[in-house]
Enzyme design. Structure first.
Site, PDB file in Angstrom:
ATOM      1  N   ARG A  70      -5.947   0.390  -6.067  1.00  0.00           N
ATOM      2  CA  ARG A  70      -4.579   1.096  -5.644  1.00  0.00           C
ATOM      3  C   ARG A  70      -4.182   2.207  -6.470  1.00  0.00           C
ATOM      4  NH1 ARG A  70      -2.285  -2.480  -1.494  1.00  0.00           N
ATOM      5  NH2 ARG A  70      -2.520  -4.680  -2.074  1.00  0.00           N
ATOM      6  N   PHE A 103     -13.982   1.619   5.677  1.00  0.00           N
ATOM      7  CA  PHE A 103     -13.115   0.954   4.823  1.00  0.00           C
ATOM      8  C   PHE A 103     -12.684   1.765   3.307  1.00  0.00           C
ATOM      9  CE2 PHE A 103     -11.116  -2.083   1.989  1.00  0.00           C
ATOM     10  CZ  PHE A 103     -10.230  -2.716   2.593  1.00  0.00           C
ATOM     11  N   VAL A 104     -11.584   2.355   3.388  1.00  0.00           N
ATOM     12  CA  VAL A 104     -11.051   3.249   2.302  1.00  0.00           C
ATOM     13  C   VAL A 104     -10.239   2.795   1.335  1.00  0.00           C
ATOM     14  CG1 VAL A 104     -11.454   5.306   3.817  1.00  0.00           C
ATOM     15  CG2 VAL A 104      -9.288   4.221   3.829  1.00  0.00           C
ATOM     16  N   GLY A 124       0.717  -1.279  -0.054  1.00  0.00           N
ATOM     17  CA  GLY A 124      -0.011  -0.027   0.049  1.00  0.00           C
ATOM     18  C   GLY A 124       0.664   1.328   0.087  1.00  0.00           C
ATOM     19  N   ASP A 133      -6.054  -0.832  -1.033  1.00  0.00           N
ATOM     20  CA  ASP A 133      -7.027  -1.588  -1.917  1.00  0.00           C
ATOM     21  C   ASP A 133      -7.929  -2.257  -1.264  1.00  0.00           C
ATOM     22  OD1 ASP A 133      -5.293  -3.753  -0.151  1.00  0.00           O
ATOM     23  OD2 ASP A 133      -6.205  -5.258  -1.513  1.00  0.00           O
ATOM     24  N   GLU A 136       3.903   3.917   6.067  1.00  0.00           N
ATOM     25  CA  GLU A 136       2.715   3.000   6.149  1.00  0.00           C
ATOM     26  C   GLU A 136       1.477   3.943   5.383  1.00  0.00           C
ATOM     27  OE1 GLU A 136       1.063   0.337   6.617  1.00  0.00           O
ATOM     28  OE2 GLU A 136       2.063  -0.775   8.264  1.00  0.00           O
ATOM     29  N   ASP A 137       0.610   2.983   4.477  1.00  0.00           N
ATOM     30  CA  ASP A 137      -0.562   3.647   4.032  1.00  0.00           C
ATOM     31  C   ASP A 137      -1.486   4.203   5.018  1.00  0.00           C
ATOM     32  OD1 ASP A 137      -1.311   1.042   4.453  1.00  0.00           O
ATOM     33  OD2 ASP A 137      -1.968   0.571   2.773  1.00  0.00           O
ATOM     34  N   ASP A 185      -4.381   0.910  11.462  1.00  0.00           N
ATOM     35  CA  ASP A 185      -5.987   0.698  11.652  1.00  0.00           C
ATOM     36  C   ASP A 185      -5.858   0.281  12.848  1.00  0.00           C
ATOM     37  OD1 ASP A 185      -8.711   0.147  11.242  1.00  0.00           O
ATOM     38  OD2 ASP A 185      -8.375  -1.352  10.339  1.00  0.00           O
ATOM     39  N   LYS A 191      -6.394   5.556  11.520  1.00  0.00           N
ATOM     40  CA  LYS A 191      -7.911   5.351  11.904  1.00  0.00           C
ATOM     41  C   LYS A 191      -7.813   4.911  13.530  1.00  0.00           C
ATOM     42  CE  LYS A 191     -10.008   2.329   8.160  1.00  0.00           C
ATOM     43  NZ  LYS A 191     -10.496   1.092   7.863  1.00  0.00           N
TER      44      LYS A 191
HETATM   45  P1  IMP Z   1      -3.879  -2.877  10.949  1.00  0.00           P
HETATM   46  O1  IMP Z   1      -2.886  -3.977  11.482  1.00  0.00           O
HETATM   47  O2  IMP Z   1      -5.183  -3.213  11.377  1.00  0.00           O
HETATM   48  O3  IMP Z   1      -3.344  -1.513  11.425  1.00  0.00           O
HETATM   49  O4  IMP Z   1      -3.898  -2.732   9.631  1.00  0.00           O
HETATM   50  C1  IMP Z   1      -2.961  -2.347   8.706  1.00  0.00           C
HETATM   51  C2  IMP Z   1      -3.221  -2.653   7.363  1.00  0.00           C
HETATM   52  O5  IMP Z   1      -4.523  -3.210   7.009  1.00  0.00           O
HETATM   53  C3  IMP Z   1      -3.005  -1.364   6.508  1.00  0.00           C
HETATM   54  O6  IMP Z   1      -1.576  -1.483   5.965  1.00  0.00           O
HETATM   55  C4  IMP Z   1      -3.817  -1.890   5.186  1.00  0.00           C
HETATM   56  O7  IMP Z   1      -2.981  -2.614   4.220  1.00  0.00           O
HETATM   57  C5  IMP Z   1      -4.762  -2.794   5.631  1.00  0.00           C
HETATM   58  N1  IMP Z   1      -6.028  -1.581   5.822  1.00  0.00           N
HETATM   59  C6  IMP Z   1      -6.598  -1.396   7.113  1.00  0.00           C
HETATM   60  N2  IMP Z   1      -7.352  -0.343   6.971  1.00  0.00           N
HETATM   61  C7  IMP Z   1      -7.710  -0.360   5.847  1.00  0.00           C
HETATM   62  C8  IMP Z   1      -8.824   0.276   4.819  1.00  0.00           C
HETATM   63  O8  IMP Z   1      -9.616   1.152   5.249  1.00  0.00           O
HETATM   64  N3  IMP Z   1      -8.610   0.029   3.540  1.00  0.00           N
HETATM   65  C9  IMP Z   1      -7.672  -0.450   2.890  1.00  0.00           C
HETATM   66  N4  IMP Z   1      -6.691  -1.331   3.804  1.00  0.00           N
HETATM   67  C10 IMP Z   1      -6.839  -1.054   4.901  1.00  0.00           C
END
Ligand code: IMP
Length: 187
Positions: free
Chosen positions: A171, A158-159, A50, A165, A105-106, A109, A137
């Site tokens: 993407r 979810f974005v 991402g 993606d 990081e993109d 979450d 987020k």
């Molecule tokens: P985390 O481990 O829950 O913080 O998630 C991190 C990863 O989940 C990010 O690097 C994204 O690849 C994916 N992700 C989390 N939220 C979203 C979203 O809203 N859209 C797309 N990918 C997401």
């Protein structure tokens, strides 16, 4: 099939951050990073997949010497909720002991992916590790983490776009938006 059916923007319910807004914010973050690291030579580490539009735009605006490397991790599979299981699919090409590492990081979450990465990289004894994310987020966060550079706070939806993606798609949208619910229901 009509042109309208295949157009990516057709799948977007709402644009959250448009191209110009993203470009302005990325340039601001780049200036802050250039200032903070002016006496160091950071290793900027993009977390694939991402990160690719962000890291490309970001490093080209950081006007100090730096190096770039990448890691690839999988955390979500093809769905929209965190599995909590993180796997390293591609590791760094170099050792990071004594280096000033900046993770790009993109989106952060739940924070599970970042927690795993920070724990893993910290065992390699870098001089410092900071994190830059385009989207934060915060409402979804389960891990306590410090993220130094944040582009935008993101609602708990979810974005997609600008590297983010859904099931591998979207993407390449130049902006960030929320998908229409029908798109999930179809898949
Ligand atoms: P985390 O481990 O829950 O913080 O998630 C991190 C990863 O989940 C990010 O690097 C994204 O690849 C994916 N992700 C989390 N939220 C979203 C979203 O809203 N859209 C797309 N990918 C997401």
């Amino acid at each position: 099939m009509t042109d309208r059916d295949v157009s990516l923007s057709h799948a977007i319910r709402e644009v959250l951050f448009d191209q110009a807004t993203i470009a302005t914010r990325v340039a601001e973050i780049a200036s802050a990073i250039a200032y903070d690291y002016r006496k160091r030579r950071p290793l900027v580490v993009g977390i694939l997949n991402g990160c690719f539009p962000l890291i490309a735009d970001l490093v080209r605006s950081i006007d100090i010497p730096l190096e770039v490397d990448f890691m690839a991790v999988s955390s979500y599979g093809s769905g929209t909720s965190s599995s909590g299981v993180v796997r390293i699919l591609k590791d760094l090409n170099q050792a990071i002991d004594g280096r000033d590492v900046l993770l790009v990081e993109d989106i952060v979450d739940t924070g599970l992916t970042l927690r795993y990465l920070l724990d893993n990289l910290n065992t390699r004894r870098p001089a410092s590790i900071e994190v830059c994310t385009l989207l934060d987020k915060q409402e979804a966060r389960t891990e306590r983490l410090e993220v130094r550079y944040v582009g935008f706070r993101c609602p708990n939806e979810f974005v997609v776009g600008y590297g983010l993606d859904y099931a591998g798609l979207y993407r390449n949208l130049p902006y960030i938006g929320v998908l229409r619910p029908e798109v999930y229901q179809k898949s």
